[in-house]
Design an enzyme around this catalytic site. Structure first.
Site, PDB file in Angstrom:
ATOM      1  N   GLU A  10     -62.870 -31.158  -5.376  1.00 43.95           N
ATOM      2  CA  GLU A  10     -62.682 -31.429  -6.805  1.00 43.95           C
ATOM      3  C   GLU A  10     -62.234 -32.868  -7.075  1.00 43.95           C
ATOM      4  OE1 GLU A  10     -63.208 -30.686  -9.991  1.00 43.95           O
ATOM      5  OE2 GLU A  10     -64.553 -29.268  -9.034  1.00 43.95           O
ATOM      6  N   GLY A  11     -61.359 -33.390  -6.193  1.00 42.36           N
ATOM      7  CA  GLY A  11     -60.877 -34.757  -6.370  1.00 42.36           C
ATOM      8  C   GLY A  11     -62.024 -35.760  -6.351  1.00 42.36           C
ATOM      9  N   ASP A  69     -69.614 -40.414   3.373  1.00 46.85           N
ATOM     10  CA  ASP A  69     -68.969 -40.141   4.654  1.00 46.85           C
ATOM     11  C   ASP A  69     -67.921 -41.225   4.846  1.00 46.85           C
ATOM     12  OD1 ASP A  69     -68.649 -38.470   6.867  1.00 46.85           O
ATOM     13  OD2 ASP A  69     -69.646 -39.904   8.160  1.00 46.85           O
ATOM     14  N   SER A  70     -66.765 -40.822   5.339  1.00 52.60           N
ATOM     15  CA  SER A  70     -65.686 -41.794   5.455  1.00 52.60           C
ATOM     16  C   SER A  70     -64.812 -41.486   6.651  1.00 52.60           C
ATOM     17  CB  SER A  70     -64.839 -41.777   4.174  1.00 52.60           C
ATOM     18  OG  SER A  70     -64.281 -40.500   3.983  1.00 52.60           O
ATOM     19  N   TYR A 154     -55.039 -39.791   6.723  1.00 47.09           N
ATOM     20  CA  TYR A 154     -54.332 -40.833   7.471  1.00 47.09           C
ATOM     21  C   TYR A 154     -53.505 -41.756   6.568  1.00 47.09           C
ATOM     22  CZ  TYR A 154     -57.411 -39.248  11.204  1.00 47.09           C
ATOM     23  OH  TYR A 154     -58.053 -38.464  12.136  1.00 47.09           O
ATOM     24  N   ASP A 155     -53.401 -41.448   5.286  1.00 42.13           N
ATOM     25  CA  ASP A 155     -52.649 -42.314   4.360  1.00 42.13           C
ATOM     26  C   ASP A 155     -51.227 -42.642   4.827  1.00 42.13           C
ATOM     27  OD1 ASP A 155     -54.768 -42.633   2.660  1.00 42.13           O
ATOM     28  OD2 ASP A 155     -54.083 -41.169   1.177  1.00 42.13           O
ATOM     29  N   LYS A 173     -53.991 -47.116  -5.045  1.00 42.60           N
ATOM     30  CA  LYS A 173     -54.954 -46.840  -3.966  1.00 42.60           C
ATOM     31  C   LYS A 173     -56.378 -46.771  -4.507  1.00 42.60           C
ATOM     32  CE  LYS A 173     -56.541 -43.580  -0.595  1.00 42.60           C
ATOM     33  NZ  LYS A 173     -56.521 -42.229  -0.056  1.00 42.60           N
ATOM     34  N   HIS A 178     -61.339 -48.099   0.233  1.00 37.13           N
ATOM     35  CA  HIS A 178     -62.707 -48.152   0.746  1.00 37.13           C
ATOM     36  C   HIS A 178     -63.674 -47.417  -0.191  1.00 37.13           C
ATOM     37  CE1 HIS A 178     -60.352 -44.814   2.018  1.00 37.13           C
ATOM     38  NE2 HIS A 178     -61.325 -44.176   2.628  1.00 37.13           N
TER      39      HIS A 178
END
Ligand code: IMP
Length: 208
Positions: A10-11, A69-70, A154-155, A173, A178
């Site tokens: 959803e985000g 993809d990240s 990983y934040d 952020k 990215h």
């Protein structure tokens, strides 16, 4: 024009909706579009994985699709975890478990050599089947221990301008990440593409 996002997160859907609606797209998740598709991310690059996901949906629905993809790439680990970011350390770990593994694998890496980057690749396929790709990179460093409670993944161990991403606000952020960079590049490319395909102002529909 309908645009299906290759995700049910959803985000992500909300962020894409906010930025792509002004161009005239009706943004929906893959479940809203009526399909449940699980694509194995088997490729070795972010680019190929994003394309795999987008193409799978385009082949089923034949409408505009956007996939992403990240992950995080650490210099001293030759780019790991990279495309394996979501499953680093094994499939049963949670975000904190993955962060602990990464910190452990970097325990001998001194300050000044802990460079890392978040990478996001977006792959858009137009209603005509044309591919448009954009990549965003955000460079920082890996801390020695997790800090902060915001964000995800990983934040808490990604240091950027003096704070971890989990200590920065979501608003900050979302400006420097990215994903934000990739989206900015993609939006410009889509606008240019639509101007070539439909003339100045892009396509017209009920939404603009
Ligand atoms: P995917 O792009 O949904 O396959 O997820 C890739 C993985 O990379 C996520 O599960 C996170 O662990 C990590 N990741 C990607 N973007 C971020 C971010 O903005 N913050 C923290 N972790 C991220």
């Amino acid at each position: 024009m309908e645009l299906v996002i290759a995700s049910n997160n959803e985000g992500k859907i909300e962020e894409f909706r906010r930025l792509l609606s002004p161009l005239g797209y009706e943004v929906m998740s893959q479940s809203e579009a009526g399909i449940e598709l699980f694509v194995d991310e088997t490729a070795f690059t972010f680019e190929e994985n994003a394309e795999l996901k987008a193409r799978a949906i385009f082949d089923r629905l034949g409408c505009c699709v956007l996939a992403d993809d990240s992950g995080i790439c650490v210099d001293s680990l030759d780019g790991d975890p990279g495309v394996y970011s979501a499953r680093y350390g094994g499939p049963f770990l949670d975000d904190n478990g993955r962060n602990q593994i990464l910190l452990r694998n970097m325990r001998d890496i001194p300050e000044g050599e802990r460079g890392a980057e978040f990478v996001c690749v977006l792959h858009f396929i137009s209603e005509f089947g044309d591919d448009i790709e954009a990549k965003g990179v955000c460079r920082g460093e890996i801390t020695f221990e997790p800090r902060g409670v915001n964000g995800f993944g990983y934040d808490p161990i990604f240091l950027y301008e003096g704070k971890t991403f989990a200590e920065h606000t979501a608003e900050f952020k979302n400006k420097v990440s990215h994903r934000a960079k990739a989206l900015e590049i993609l939006l410009e490319k889509i606008k240019k593409y639509n101007e070539i395909a439909y003339g100045e102002g892009g396509f017209k529909n009920d939404h603009n």
